[in-house]
Design a protein around this motif. Structure first.
Motif, mmCIF file in Angstrom:
data_model
loop_
_atom_site.group_PDB
_atom_site.id
_atom_site.type_symbol
_atom_site.label_atom_id
_atom_site.label_comp_id
_atom_site.label_asym_id
_atom_site.label_seq_id
_atom_site.Cartn_x
_atom_site.Cartn_y
_atom_site.Cartn_z
ATOM 1 N N LEU A 146 0.741 -1.237 0.025
ATOM 2 C CA LEU A 146 -0.009 -0.013 0.048
ATOM 3 C C LEU A 146 0.805 1.325 -0.162
ATOM 4 C CD1 LEU A 146 -2.529 1.578 0.016
ATOM 5 C CD2 LEU A 146 -2.713 1.076 2.473
ATOM 6 N N PRO A 147 1.822 1.345 0.817
ATOM 7 C CA PRO A 147 2.598 2.599 0.863
ATOM 8 C C PRO A 147 3.226 2.810 -0.440
ATOM 9 C CG PRO A 147 3.027 1.467 2.955
ATOM 10 C CD PRO A 147 2.115 0.645 2.160
ATOM 11 N N ALA A 148 3.921 1.631 -0.925
ATOM 12 C CA ALA A 148 4.549 1.653 -2.114
ATOM 13 C C ALA A 148 3.824 2.035 -3.503
ATOM 14 C CB ALA A 148 5.089 0.113 -2.670
ATOM 15 N N HIS A 149 2.361 1.601 -3.594
ATOM 16 C CA HIS A 149 1.285 2.257 -4.455
ATOM 17 C C HIS A 149 0.952 3.506 -4.425
ATOM 18 C CE1 HIS A 149 0.611 -1.455 -6.858
ATOM 19 N NE2 HIS A 149 1.421 -2.015 -6.136
ATOM 20 N N LEU A 150 0.968 4.022 -3.101
ATOM 21 C CA LEU A 150 0.654 5.358 -2.770
ATOM 22 C C LEU A 150 1.845 6.244 -3.259
ATOM 23 C CD1 LEU A 150 -1.075 5.038 0.560
ATOM 24 C CD2 LEU A 150 -2.065 5.704 -1.435
ATOM 25 N N GLY A 198 3.847 10.294 -4.459
ATOM 26 C CA GLY A 198 5.385 10.375 -3.886
ATOM 27 C C GLY A 198 5.290 10.554 -2.535
ATOM 28 N N TRP A 199 4.222 10.240 -1.751
ATOM 29 C CA TRP A 199 4.092 10.015 -0.433
ATOM 30 C C TRP A 199 3.177 9.149 0.004
ATOM 31 C CZ3 TRP A 199 1.216 14.431 2.983
ATOM 32 C CH2 TRP A 199 1.684 14.252 4.311
ATOM 33 N N ALA A 200 2.988 8.624 1.468
ATOM 34 C CA ALA A 200 2.034 7.696 1.977
ATOM 35 C C ALA A 200 1.715 8.413 3.275
ATOM 36 C CB ALA A 200 2.612 6.517 2.282
ATOM 37 N N PRO A 241 -18.073 7.047 6.054
ATOM 38 C CA PRO A 241 -17.519 7.357 7.378
ATOM 39 C C PRO A 241 -16.340 6.221 7.565
ATOM 40 C CG PRO A 241 -19.835 6.220 7.747
ATOM 41 C CD PRO A 241 -19.604 6.622 6.230
ATOM 42 N N ASP A 242 -16.273 4.895 6.647
ATOM 43 C CA ASP A 242 -15.272 4.005 6.918
ATOM 44 C C ASP A 242 -14.216 4.202 6.019
ATOM 45 O OD1 ASP A 242 -16.493 3.054 9.115
ATOM 46 O OD2 ASP A 242 -17.460 1.672 8.071
ATOM 47 N N SER A 243 -14.511 5.317 5.005
ATOM 48 C CA SER A 243 -13.279 5.073 3.987
ATOM 49 C C SER A 243 -11.921 5.755 4.511
ATOM 50 C CB SER A 243 -13.983 5.998 2.702
ATOM 51 O OG SER A 243 -15.056 5.305 2.203
ATOM 52 N N PRO A 244 -11.003 5.293 4.046
ATOM 53 C CA PRO A 244 -9.692 5.958 4.359
ATOM 54 C C PRO A 244 -9.734 7.343 3.591
ATOM 55 C CG PRO A 244 -9.289 4.524 2.663
ATOM 56 C CD PRO A 244 -10.502 4.037 3.039
ATOM 57 N N ILE A 245 -9.193 8.248 4.163
ATOM 58 C CA ILE A 245 -9.147 9.650 3.346
ATOM 59 C C ILE A 245 -7.669 9.839 3.088
ATOM 60 C CG2 ILE A 245 -9.211 12.020 4.058
ATOM 61 C CD1 ILE A 245 -11.093 11.396 6.418
ATOM 62 N N TYR A 246 -7.577 9.867 1.620
ATOM 63 C CA TYR A 246 -6.298 10.322 1.142
ATOM 64 C C TYR A 246 -6.270 11.942 0.616
ATOM 65 C CZ TYR A 246 -5.517 5.271 0.998
ATOM 66 O OH TYR A 246 -5.355 3.984 1.466
ATOM 67 N N ALA A 247 -6.277 12.603 1.345
ATOM 68 C CA ALA A 247 -6.420 14.194 1.176
ATOM 69 C C ALA A 247 -5.218 14.863 0.626
ATOM 70 C CB ALA A 247 -6.715 14.853 2.482
ATOM 71 N N TRP A 248 -4.191 14.006 0.674
ATOM 72 C CA TRP A 248 -2.838 14.966 0.274
ATOM 73 C C TRP A 248 -2.945 15.025 -1.566
ATOM 74 C CZ3 TRP A 248 -2.825 10.093 1.960
ATOM 75 C CH2 TRP A 248 -2.226 9.062 1.484
ATOM 76 N N ARG A 303 3.836 17.286 3.285
ATOM 77 C CA ARG A 303 4.942 16.204 2.881
ATOM 78 C C ARG A 303 6.141 16.509 3.278
ATOM 79 N NH1 ARG A 303 3.937 14.529 -2.980
ATOM 80 N NH2 ARG A 303 1.732 15.044 -2.251
ATOM 81 N N PRO A 304 7.018 15.473 3.771
ATOM 82 C CA PRO A 304 8.220 15.941 4.331
ATOM 83 C C PRO A 304 9.357 16.694 3.291
ATOM 84 C CG PRO A 304 7.843 13.742 4.825
ATOM 85 C CD PRO A 304 6.910 14.184 3.962
#
Length: 579
Positions: free
Chosen positions: A192-196, A201-203, A237-244, A446-447
């Motif tokens: 998951l982090p790899a695909h994000l 460019g971030w997870a 309400p149960d969905s992950p939030i990918y706001a970036w 993001r860092p």
């Protein structure tokens, strides 16, 4: 993403299913229309701009040494006179395990959470791979890998590597195009982090839909839906939030077409990336998940781009019709992912069919295909990853560049990660615009801007744009290989229940049939440690009824699956049954 894998249910029909999948997608061509955006090639078609179609094909869970550790000219497994000079200590057996040739079509792999990467790398000594798998085996009770309940053995394959004869098409692509021997996973974690990172460019983990609420989360982006198995693209309400901010935001803003193509089937990764197996969940274009994260991104929904996430059949159709979008990502299903315990041969055939489809189509002459594997899957690699920031890099993975403009037989030694794909796309289609919170019009915390890291190489060095495009290099979808099957993994979830004067034993299908159809199951009673007469059941059975056991006796039961190579690994024993 590829965690220790959520096990993929292997059935007797895997080979037939793969043939059917390839047959369907090669004949079911559907016109493709990416809604709302059209890519038009600019007037400048020199240099990088000769590439009008970028395709990222992401496979699963292999280290560079696992696939290309003996490739001539690459930074491969250290050897002297063909014998590895490195080894990894086995803390249980007090031995040191050297890399060895592994011709099995089905692999086990190892854990690949951030903590596992730390153990594997061992401060740069790269000698903790056997230790990491030993810790998992010691902790597990009934994971679906051979010998799990009996502790680690030399049969574990994290130190195994494959040869050219096992994966001839992948080596052929390296011979004809570009092999990258310093491609590192962008973060030291699982699928998951790899695909994000691949698309953004971030997870991160976000508290709200405000991008500034997101915080770094290299292992557990999310949160994950409570049910773990969303069945359609819904935002609740149960969905992950990918706001970036992800790359599609910039592509849409610049009127650049994109498509994300999902292969229907299952998704094998676990939410706990340290696990080696768990129950697979359904995957298709309408199921956001580990390999299909874009439908959860706020930008994709706000820009009304969810329709750009499509079936892989649409990719084949677009390749044939010459209507590929400017940017494509293609992700597999479990059975063709090469993610243990999927067969390597199935994955190689699937990837070859994708590449052949592009090569046969009118877009080949303006295309660059970037083929990579999302994380190392717990397999040995001898190169210590460089530290670029708090997230990475992770361990090395195989990576290839396939294009009519790619250099021939070139080994690229530049330090790379999936950030290089973002950089190439941005330079080609976006005028060098980066996913930069300071300039992209949508700030997030993001860092850093990964594409601008000074350690990151430039993919344009893998191309020779001064020459005309080379013709296709079509390969057989089912090449002859030296891959071999193995006996099945152990049946899982084995239980026994007494009732009506008999014992009913139930079990679940092994996570792998060894690459060969299961021919039968045996249920074996035990009195103490003494094995009693076994009973045989049909290959599709999930329960067996045993009569005639000795009254007043305590029994446990184990189940074993059998294919034409013989009996597989015994399941863990059931609880004691008083008969």
């Amino acid at each position: 993403m590829g965690a220790g894998g959520r096990g993929i249910k292997r059935t007797a029909g895997v080979a037939v299913c793969l043939l059917s999948l390839i047959a369907v997608v090669l004949v079911t061509f559907e016109p493709v229309s990416i809604p709302g955006i059209v890519h038009e090639a600019g007037a400048d078609t020199t240099g990088i701009h000769k590439i009008q179609h970028v395709i990222v094909i992401m496979q699963e869970n292999r280290s560079f040494d696992n696939y290309f550790g003996t490739y001539p000219g690459a930074d491969g497994i250290p050897m002297a006179n063909g014998v590895p000079t490195v080894c990894n200590p086995n803390p249980i057996e007090h031995t040191c395990v050297k890399p060895y040739v592994d011709h099995y079509d089905v692999s086990q792999g190892g854990p690949h959470a951030t903590s596992s990467a730390t153990i594997d790398a061992d401060g740069g000594k790269m000698d903790g791979f056997v230790t990491a798998i030993a810790r998992i085996h010691a902790a597990c009770t009934q994971f679906a890998v051979p010998d799990c309940d009996e502790g680690p053995t030399d049969t574990n394959d994290v130190m195994g590597y494959h040869t050219q004869s096992d994966i001839p098409n992948y080596w052929a692509y390296a011979n004809k195009f570009v092999l990258q021997d310093s491609m590192f996973e962008p973060t030291s974690s699982w699928s998951l982090p790899a695909h994000l990172f691949m698309v953004s460019g971030w997870a991160a983990s976000c508290k709200t839909h405000d991008p500034n609420s997101c915080t770094n989360a290299s292992d557990h982006p999310g949160p994950t839906p409570a049910n773990g198995n969303p069945t359609q693209v819904v935002r609740g309400p149960d969905s992950p939030i990918y706001a970036w901010t992800d790359l599609t935001y910039l592509l849409h803003a610049h009127n650049v077409s994109w498509g994300y193509y999902v292969t229907a089937g299952t998704e094998p990764d676990c939410q706990n990336p340290a696990q080696l197996s768990c129950v697979p969940i359904r995957q298709n274009l309408r199921t956001p998940g580990i390999w299909n994260p874009l439908p959860y991104f706020d930008t994709v929904n706000t820009d009304h781009q969810v329709g750009n996430v499509q079936s892989v059949k649409k990719f084949y159709g677009a390749a044939q019709a010459g209507t590929l979008p400017a940017v494509s990502w293609v992700v597999p299903s479990g059975d063709v992912s090469e993610h243990p315990p999927a067969t390597i041969s199935a994955g190689q055939s699937y990837v070859t069919s994708l590449i052949n489809a592009v090569m046969r189509g009118p877009d080949w002459s303006s295309t660059a295909i970037f083929l990579a594997w999302d994380d190392w899957g717990g397999f040995y690699d001898h190169v210590a990853p460089p530290a670029v920031d708090q997230n990475g890099y992770g361990l090395r993975v195989p990576a290839l560049v396939i294009s009519p403009y790619a250099k021939r037989g070139y080994v690229d030694h530049q330090t790379l990660s999936f950030d290089a794909y973002l950089k190439f796309i941005e330079d080609d289609f976006l005028g060098g615009q980066r996913l930069d919170p300071g300039t992209d019009g949508r700030p997030d915390p993001r860092p850093d801007v990964r594409e601008d890291n000074p350690l990151l190489g430039d993919l344009t060095s893998d191309f020779d744009f001064d020459r005309g495009p080379r013709p296709p290099a079509l390969l057989p979808v089912h090449p002859h290989t030296t891959l071999v099957g193995r006996t099945p993994f152990q049946p899982t979830d084995v239980a026994a229940h007494k009732g009506n004067g008999r014992v009913t034993v139930t079990w679940q299908t092994p996570q792998s049939d060894g690459g060969l159809p299961i021919t039968s199951y045996q249920v074996i009673p035990y009195i103490g440690d003494q094995q009693q007469t076994s009973r045989t059941f049909e290959p599709g059975a999930h329960r067996g009824i045993l009569n005639g056991l000795a009254a007043g006796t305590q029994y446990t039961f184990r189940v074993v699956a059998i294919n034409r190579l013989g009996s597989g690994v015994l399941s863990a024993p059931t609880a004691v049954v008083n008969y």
